[in-house]
Design a protein around this motif. Structure first.
Motif, PDB file in Angstrom:
ATOM      1  N   ASN A   1       0.826  -1.217   0.000  1.00  9.58           N
ATOM      2  CA  ASN A   1       0.000   0.000   0.000  1.00  9.58           C
ATOM      3  C   ASN A   1       0.854   1.259   0.000  1.00  9.58           C
ATOM      4  O   ASN A   1       0.544   2.249  -0.681  1.00  9.58           O
ATOM      5  CB  ASN A   1      -0.918  -0.001   1.225  1.00  9.58           C
ATOM      6  CG  ASN A   1      -1.953  -1.105   1.190  1.00  9.58           C
ATOM      7  OD1 ASN A   1      -2.305  -1.601   0.114  1.00  9.58           O
ATOM      8  ND2 ASN A   1      -2.445  -1.516   2.353  1.00  9.58           N
TER       9      ASN A   1
ATOM     10  N   SER B   1       1.456   4.243  -3.241  1.00  3.15           N
ATOM     11  CA  SER B   1       0.924   5.579  -2.987  1.00  3.15           C
ATOM     12  C   SER B   1       2.056   6.598  -3.044  1.00  3.15           C
ATOM     13  O   SER B   1       2.780   6.787  -2.053  1.00  3.15           O
ATOM     14  CB  SER B   1       0.241   5.628  -1.611  1.00  3.15           C
ATOM     15  OG  SER B   1      -0.124   6.947  -1.277  1.00  3.15           O
TER      16      SER B   1
ATOM     17  N   SER C   1       1.947   9.146  -0.157  1.00  2.31           N
ATOM     18  CA  SER C   1       2.429   8.683   1.135  1.00  2.31           C
ATOM     19  C   SER C   1       3.958   8.710   1.189  1.00  2.31           C
ATOM     20  O   SER C   1       4.550   9.195   2.165  1.00  2.31           O
ATOM     21  CB  SER C   1       1.923   7.270   1.423  1.00  2.31           C
ATOM     22  OG  SER C   1       2.399   6.810   2.672  1.00  2.31           O
TER      23      SER C   1
END
Length: 513
Positions: free
Chosen positions: A13, A17, A20
């Motif tokens: 994840n 991203s 992020s």
């Protein structure tokens, strides 16, 4: 296997991203700035950035704030090594060997060790965070006031003995620091102590004004009065990172110091200063180069930086698993978690498991980013050594005043800082170390509050510190640290020297004519 599966999903994840990853990098960069600037703190940085995270998803917002936390702990080593001014309280111990290395033309090596140790400390803390969090947090809850007081006493004993000064002066400086820490309202009775009828003194002497006053101002005054030659900036950054042989040679020191930092971080209110002190003492105790400590020994820098970065992960353990902040920064993070709808505690992994595992993955990525930001940024950081110190001092003085004032928008804090600065300068001229004074200010409130609380619980029985296994071990160790060297010297004086070899009773045979 569940841990590995959850981490694999979380890392997937994070890497998928870009937002992020970018914000983790920004958080580390901002953390370096706050950590490297005396007067600015990680607590202040997190507090200022919490409002900016409102539009972000909870895991991304918390990840950026934790990255800022990690970056500030590593950034505190920059001024500590380059100009002998710790950027954070936990970096005080780093100055003991970091700045002497700079004076010896080894600034690049010192900073390289600090970066590597920071990452190793952060990695060890991350492993503890993801694997041992619940068990370690439950263990910390079993410690009582007597144990907390004993830990504070041990930290004060260590700093009194490790400074490059006679033990008497180290103890005297520590007592002065404890005396400064009790100024203000009594924590139990509410009575004013050493306030001299001053309303401003009723809130006590803050840690940051004391740190800046005792460490920064005397250094600036010494520069102005003595005009000593400043350390030259290295022409090349070659050799910043140690070779594999040197790295593995420091492996035990780094891991041991990181574990000490993790254990210290789990216990609320202790913080990186205590962890760095204990780790430094243990590094010196087990080192083959014990005599070089305080003169520019890389093992001292490694121990300090591994420990205070290990504290970051350790402080997150009780925060996430029990909802108990381990230090002031995690107290701010607690507010950030709640603002984003997360309730730290035993059920956090059940109710918000996906978000928590993403945050844990971000902790590791933040520690990896420390190497990138630190290595690239050092090319700019090291330029401060090109500026003559007598010209740099006025700028640093202004920065110290602004930083002190900005903490509470109080000119009285500036007056306290300047007064302690003059006192620290006089103490320095008298060869009285100021580091124990700072640690006394930091640990004094913890020692007092926990000692008095333990006495209240035991009905005033002082033997409570000698009947609890953990506290009696810590108190005994602290006393041994304080009186051990004196007893050793006394024993050596009383030990008779080796008797001379008896001369032969046989008549001497001269050479034959």
């Amino acid at each position: 296997m569940d841990i590995l599966n959850n981490l694999a999903i979380a890392f997937g994840n994070e890497f998928s991203s870009p937002l992020s990853l970018a914000l983790i990098l920004v958080g580390v960069l901002v953390g370096f700035v706050f950590g490297a600037t005396p007067g600015l703190t990680a607590t202040m940085g997190v507090a200022l950035f919490i409002p900016l995270t409102f539009p972000l998803p909870p895991d991304v917002a918390i990840s950026m704030m934790i990255a800022l936390y990690c970056g500030s702990m590593a950034g505190g080593a920059i001024p500590a090594i380059l100009i002998n001014i710790p950027g954070t309280p936990s970096a005080v111990v780093t100055t003991i060997d970091g700045y002497p290395m700079t004076r010896n033309g080894r600034a690049v090596e010192a900073y390289g060790w600090a970066l590597v140790a920071s990452v190793v400390g952060g990695f060890v803390a991350w492993v503890a965070l993801v694997s041992l969090a619940p068990a370690l947090a439950r263990l910390a809850l079993k410690l009582g006031s007597a144990e907390y007081a004993a830990v504070a006493f041990l930290g004060l004993a260590i700093i009194s003995s490790v400074v490059a000064a006679p033990l008497v002066k180290g103890v005297l400086a520590t007592i002065i620091g404890i005396g400064l820490s009790v100024v203000g309202f009594d924590q139990i009775t509410g009575e004013g102590r050493w306030t001299f009828d001053s309303l401003q003194l009723t809130r006590g002497i803050g840690i940051m004004p004391a740190l800046i006053g005792l460490l920064v101002i005397p250094e600036l005054m010494m520069t102005l009065f003595q005009r000593e030659a400043h350390a030259e900036a290295p022409k090349s950054l070659r050799g910043m990172f140690p070779g594999l042989r040197s790295f593995f040679g420091q492996g035990v020191n780094m891991i041991r110091s990181a574990v000490i930092g993790v254990a210290t971080g789990i216990i609320p209110a202790l913080g990186g200063s205590v962890g760095a002190l204990i780790a430094y003492d243990q590094a010196k105790r087990f080192s083959k180069h014990r005599a070089n400590f305080g003169k520019g020994e890389p093992e001292g820098v490694v121990a300090s930086e591994s420990a205070n970065n290990g504290v970051t992960g350790g402080a997150l353990i009780p925060l996430l698993t029990l909802g108990i902040p381990g230090d002031t920064v995690t107290a701010m993070l607690l507010g950030g978690l709640m603002i984003h709808g997360l309730q730290p505690g035993p059920r956090l992994f059940e109710t918000s498991g996906d978000i928590v595992w993403n945050i844990l993955a971000a902790v590791l990525l933040a520690n990896m980013a420390i190497i990138i930001v630190g290595a690239i940024g050092f090319r700019l950081f090291v330029r401060v050594l090109d500026v003559p110190r007598h010209l740099l001092a006025p700028a640093l003085f202004v920065l110290a005043v602004v930083g002190t004032y900005s903490l509470a928008n109080s000119w009285f804090d500036v007056v306290i800082m300047l007064g302690l600065g003059i006192f620290g300068f006089i103490a320095t001229l008298g060869a009285i170390p100021v580091y124990p004074m700072v640690i006394g200010v930091i640990l004094g409130p913890l020692l007092e509050s926990e000692t008095r609380r333990a006495l209240v619980i035991s009905g005033g029985d002082w033997t409570t510190f000698l009947t609890r296994p953990v506290s009696v071990v810590l108190v005994t160790l602290a006393i041994a640290i304080l009186i051990g060297p004196s007893l050793t010297r006394l024993f050596r004086r009383r030990t008779p020297s080796a008797a001379p070899e008896p001369q032969s009773l046989e008549p001497r045979r001269d050479h034959e004519d």
